[in-house]
Scaffold this motif. Structure first.
Motif, PDB file in Angstrom:
ATOM      1  N   PRO A   1       0.892  -1.136  -0.102  1.00  0.00           N
ATOM      2  CA  PRO A   1       0.098   0.189  -0.403  1.00  0.00           C
ATOM      3  C   PRO A   1       1.054   1.432   0.120  1.00  0.00           C
ATOM      4  CG  PRO A   1       0.089  -1.071   2.375  1.00  0.00           C
ATOM      5  CD  PRO A   1       0.700  -1.713   1.278  1.00  0.00           C
ATOM      6  N   PRO A   2       0.608   2.633  -0.572  1.00  0.00           N
ATOM      7  CA  PRO A   2       1.369   3.620  -0.148  1.00  0.00           C
ATOM      8  C   PRO A   2       2.258   3.833   0.609  1.00  0.00           C
ATOM      9  CG  PRO A   2      -0.926   4.020  -1.049  1.00  0.00           C
ATOM     10  CD  PRO A   2      -0.869   2.573  -0.790  1.00  0.00           C
ATOM     11  N   GLY A   3       1.824   3.418   2.254  1.00  0.00           N
ATOM     12  CA  GLY A   3       2.226   3.575   3.487  1.00  0.00           C
ATOM     13  C   GLY A   3       2.982   2.702   3.284  1.00  0.00           C
ATOM     14  N   GLY A   4       3.069   1.676   2.621  1.00  0.00           N
ATOM     15  CA  GLY A   4       3.903   0.672   3.288  1.00  0.00           C
ATOM     16  C   GLY A   4       3.950  -0.257   3.120  1.00  0.00           C
ATOM     17  N   MET A   5       4.559  -1.708   2.952  1.00  0.00           N
ATOM     18  CA  MET A   5       4.513  -2.829   4.324  1.00  0.00           C
ATOM     19  C   MET A   5       5.001  -3.824   4.541  1.00  0.00           C
ATOM     20  SD  MET A   5       2.633  -6.048   2.221  1.00  0.00           S
ATOM     21  CE  MET A   5       4.108  -7.142   1.501  1.00  0.00           C
ATOM     22  N   ASP A   6       5.129  -4.030   6.290  1.00  0.00           N
ATOM     23  CA  ASP A   6       6.433  -4.659   6.997  1.00  0.00           C
ATOM     24  C   ASP A   6       5.961  -5.682   7.096  1.00  0.00           C
ATOM     25  OD1 ASP A   6       7.824  -3.258   7.787  1.00  0.00           O
ATOM     26  OD2 ASP A   6       6.577  -1.985   9.635  1.00  0.00           O
ATOM     27  N   VAL A   7       6.758  -7.451   6.889  1.00  0.00           N
ATOM     28  CA  VAL A   7       6.500  -8.625   7.492  1.00  0.00           C
ATOM     29  C   VAL A   7       7.243  -9.785   8.574  1.00  0.00           C
ATOM     30  CG1 VAL A   7       6.639 -10.574   5.862  1.00  0.00           C
ATOM     31  CG2 VAL A   7       5.798  -8.448   4.861  1.00  0.00           C
ATOM     32  N   LEU A   8       6.247  -9.539   9.070  1.00  0.00           N
ATOM     33  CA  LEU A   8       6.987  -9.509  10.626  1.00  0.00           C
ATOM     34  C   LEU A   8       6.403 -11.170  11.123  1.00  0.00           C
ATOM     35  CD1 LEU A   8       7.742  -9.719  13.653  1.00  0.00           C
ATOM     36  CD2 LEU A   8       5.974  -9.010  13.970  1.00  0.00           C
ATOM     37  N   VAL A   9       7.618 -12.390  10.879  1.00  0.00           N
ATOM     38  CA  VAL A   9       7.697 -13.457  11.464  1.00  0.00           C
ATOM     39  C   VAL A   9       7.221 -13.893  12.856  1.00  0.00           C
ATOM     40  CG1 VAL A   9       8.657 -15.913  10.718  1.00  0.00           C
ATOM     41  CG2 VAL A   9       8.201 -14.211   8.424  1.00  0.00           C
ATOM     42  N   VAL A  10       7.097 -14.322  13.313  1.00  0.00           N
ATOM     43  CA  VAL A  10       6.661 -14.720  14.272  1.00  0.00           C
ATOM     44  C   VAL A  10       7.445 -16.079  14.791  1.00  0.00           C
ATOM     45  CG1 VAL A  10       6.090 -14.331  16.823  1.00  0.00           C
ATOM     46  CG2 VAL A  10       5.258 -12.387  15.661  1.00  0.00           C
ATOM     47  N   ASP A  11       8.328 -16.535  15.216  1.00  0.00           N
ATOM     48  CA  ASP A  11       8.900 -18.214  15.210  1.00  0.00           C
ATOM     49  C   ASP A  11       8.853 -18.636  17.039  1.00  0.00           C
ATOM     50  OD1 ASP A  11      10.232 -20.403  15.458  1.00  0.00           O
ATOM     51  OD2 ASP A  11      11.838 -19.568  14.309  1.00  0.00           O
ATOM     52  N   ASN A  12       8.195 -19.326  16.615  1.00  0.00           N
ATOM     53  CA  ASN A  12       7.776 -19.538  18.059  1.00  0.00           C
ATOM     54  C   ASN A  12       8.250 -21.046  17.997  1.00  0.00           C
ATOM     55  OD1 ASN A  12       4.685 -21.364  19.489  1.00  0.00           O
ATOM     56  ND2 ASN A  12       5.881 -19.633  20.353  1.00  0.00           N
ATOM     57  N   GLY A  13       9.854 -21.053  18.281  1.00  0.00           N
ATOM     58  CA  GLY A  13      11.192 -21.851  18.919  1.00  0.00           C
ATOM     59  C   GLY A  13      11.617 -22.893  17.674  1.00  0.00           C
ATOM     60  N   SER A  14      11.599 -22.697  16.714  1.00  0.00           N
ATOM     61  CA  SER A  14      11.860 -23.332  15.483  1.00  0.00           C
ATOM     62  C   SER A  14      12.996 -23.876  15.757  1.00  0.00           C
ATOM     63  CB  SER A  14      11.269 -22.964  14.012  1.00  0.00           C
ATOM     64  OG  SER A  14      10.381 -22.547  13.682  1.00  0.00           O
ATOM     65  N   THR A  15      13.148 -25.274  14.994  1.00  0.00           N
ATOM     66  CA  THR A  15      14.018 -26.231  15.190  1.00  0.00           C
ATOM     67  C   THR A  15      15.068 -26.160  13.680  1.00  0.00           C
ATOM     68  OG1 THR A  15      13.139 -28.018  15.061  1.00  0.00           O
ATOM     69  CG2 THR A  15      14.117 -27.839  17.631  1.00  0.00           C
ATOM     70  N   ASP A  16      14.127 -26.261  12.961  1.00  0.00           N
ATOM     71  CA  ASP A  16      14.380 -26.213  11.943  1.00  0.00           C
ATOM     72  C   ASP A  16      16.014 -25.085  11.536  1.00  0.00           C
ATOM     73  OD1 ASP A  16      12.002 -24.242  10.733  1.00  0.00           O
ATOM     74  OD2 ASP A  16      11.060 -25.307   9.978  1.00  0.00           O
ATOM     75  N   HIS A  17      15.188 -24.626   9.419  1.00  0.00           N
ATOM     76  CA  HIS A  17      16.260 -23.096   9.105  1.00  0.00           C
ATOM     77  C   HIS A  17      15.021 -22.463   8.869  1.00  0.00           C
ATOM     78  CE1 HIS A  17      15.003 -25.940   5.276  1.00  0.00           C
ATOM     79  NE2 HIS A  17      14.540 -24.196   5.387  1.00  0.00           N
ATOM     80  N   THR A  18      14.438 -21.459   9.458  1.00  0.00           N
ATOM     81  CA  THR A  18      13.118 -20.556   9.823  1.00  0.00           C
ATOM     82  C   THR A  18      13.965 -19.656   9.664  1.00  0.00           C
ATOM     83  OG1 THR A  18      11.780 -21.929  10.488  1.00  0.00           O
ATOM     84  CG2 THR A  18      11.390 -19.340  10.903  1.00  0.00           C
ATOM     85  N   ALA A  19      15.599 -19.041  10.447  1.00  0.00           N
ATOM     86  CA  ALA A  19      15.352 -17.865  10.361  1.00  0.00           C
ATOM     87  C   ALA A  19      16.473 -17.435   8.926  1.00  0.00           C
ATOM     88  CB  ALA A  19      16.443 -17.405  11.788  1.00  0.00           C
ATOM     89  N   GLU A  20      16.739 -18.702   8.282  1.00  0.00           N
ATOM     90  CA  GLU A  20      17.529 -18.664   6.671  1.00  0.00           C
ATOM     91  C   GLU A  20      16.149 -18.271   5.947  1.00  0.00           C
ATOM     92  OE1 GLU A  20      17.731 -20.784   8.969  1.00  0.00           O
ATOM     93  OE2 GLU A  20      20.451 -21.155   9.909  1.00  0.00           O
ATOM     94  N   VAL A  21      15.128 -18.616   5.971  1.00  0.00           N
ATOM     95  CA  VAL A  21      14.501 -18.407   4.783  1.00  0.00           C
ATOM     96  C   VAL A  21      14.033 -17.104   5.406  1.00  0.00           C
ATOM     97  CG1 VAL A  21      12.123 -18.873   4.457  1.00  0.00           C
ATOM     98  CG2 VAL A  21      13.484 -20.651   5.064  1.00  0.00           C
ATOM     99  N   VAL A  22      13.615 -16.805   6.248  1.00  0.00           N
ATOM    100  CA  VAL A  22      12.809 -15.041   6.346  1.00  0.00           C
ATOM    101  C   VAL A  22      14.465 -14.074   5.842  1.00  0.00           C
ATOM    102  CG1 VAL A  22      12.544 -13.292   8.372  1.00  0.00           C
ATOM    103  CG2 VAL A  22      12.168 -15.713   8.836  1.00  0.00           C
ATOM    104  N   ALA A  23      15.807 -14.436   7.025  1.00  0.00           N
ATOM    105  CA  ALA A  23      16.756 -13.450   5.488  1.00  0.00           C
ATOM    106  C   ALA A  23      17.035 -13.782   4.392  1.00  0.00           C
ATOM    107  CB  ALA A  23      18.036 -14.097   6.343  1.00  0.00           C
ATOM    108  N   ALA A  24      16.433 -14.781   3.792  1.00  0.00           N
ATOM    109  CA  ALA A  24      16.813 -14.888   2.966  1.00  0.00           C
ATOM    110  C   ALA A  24      15.602 -13.364   1.399  1.00  0.00           C
ATOM    111  CB  ALA A  24      16.179 -16.464   1.795  1.00  0.00           C
ATOM    112  N   HIS A  25      14.210 -12.990   2.550  1.00  0.00           N
ATOM    113  CA  HIS A  25      13.031 -12.730   1.830  1.00  0.00           C
ATOM    114  C   HIS A  25      12.603 -11.468   2.650  1.00  0.00           C
ATOM    115  CE1 HIS A  25      12.291 -16.673   0.844  1.00  0.00           C
ATOM    116  NE2 HIS A  25      11.096 -15.941  -0.133  1.00  0.00           N
ATOM    117  N   PRO A  26      13.939 -10.631   2.397  1.00  0.00           N
ATOM    118  CA  PRO A  26      14.033  -9.304   2.816  1.00  0.00           C
ATOM    119  C   PRO A  26      12.900  -8.333   2.851  1.00  0.00           C
ATOM    120  CG  PRO A  26      15.912  -9.763   1.449  1.00  0.00           C
ATOM    121  CD  PRO A  26      15.549 -10.986   2.121  1.00  0.00           C
TER     122      PRO A  26
END
Length: 67
Positions: free
Chosen positions: A30-55
């Motif tokens: 939208p005109p004012g911009g959009m933030d995407v916030l991923v709330v990780d509930n203690g994942s043990t897989d590569h969730t952090a790397e997936v988020v880092a790859a999607h700035p």
């Protein structure tokens, strides 16, 4: 601060998360911009790397499981 914040809650679903973030980052914000916030509930897989790859998605960890 953006006009819209999309919160994505996840736990050990890095494969599905990648598709979700691909779809969100492909959207025209939208005109004012959009933030995407991923709330990780203690994942043990590569969730952090997936988020880092999607700035500009941001990753926060909530170690206490549940909503």
């Amino acid at each position: 601060m953006s006009e819209l914040t999309v919160a994505v809650c996840t736990l050990d679903r890095a494969g599905l998360l990648a598709g979700c973030l691909d779809a969100l980052t492909a959207q025209e914000p939208p005109p004012g911009g959009m933030d995407v916030l991923v709330v990780d509930n203690g994942s043990t897989d590569h969730t952090a790397e997936v988020v880092a790859a999607h700035p500009p998605a941001r990753h926060v960890v909530e170690p206490e499981r549940g909503l």
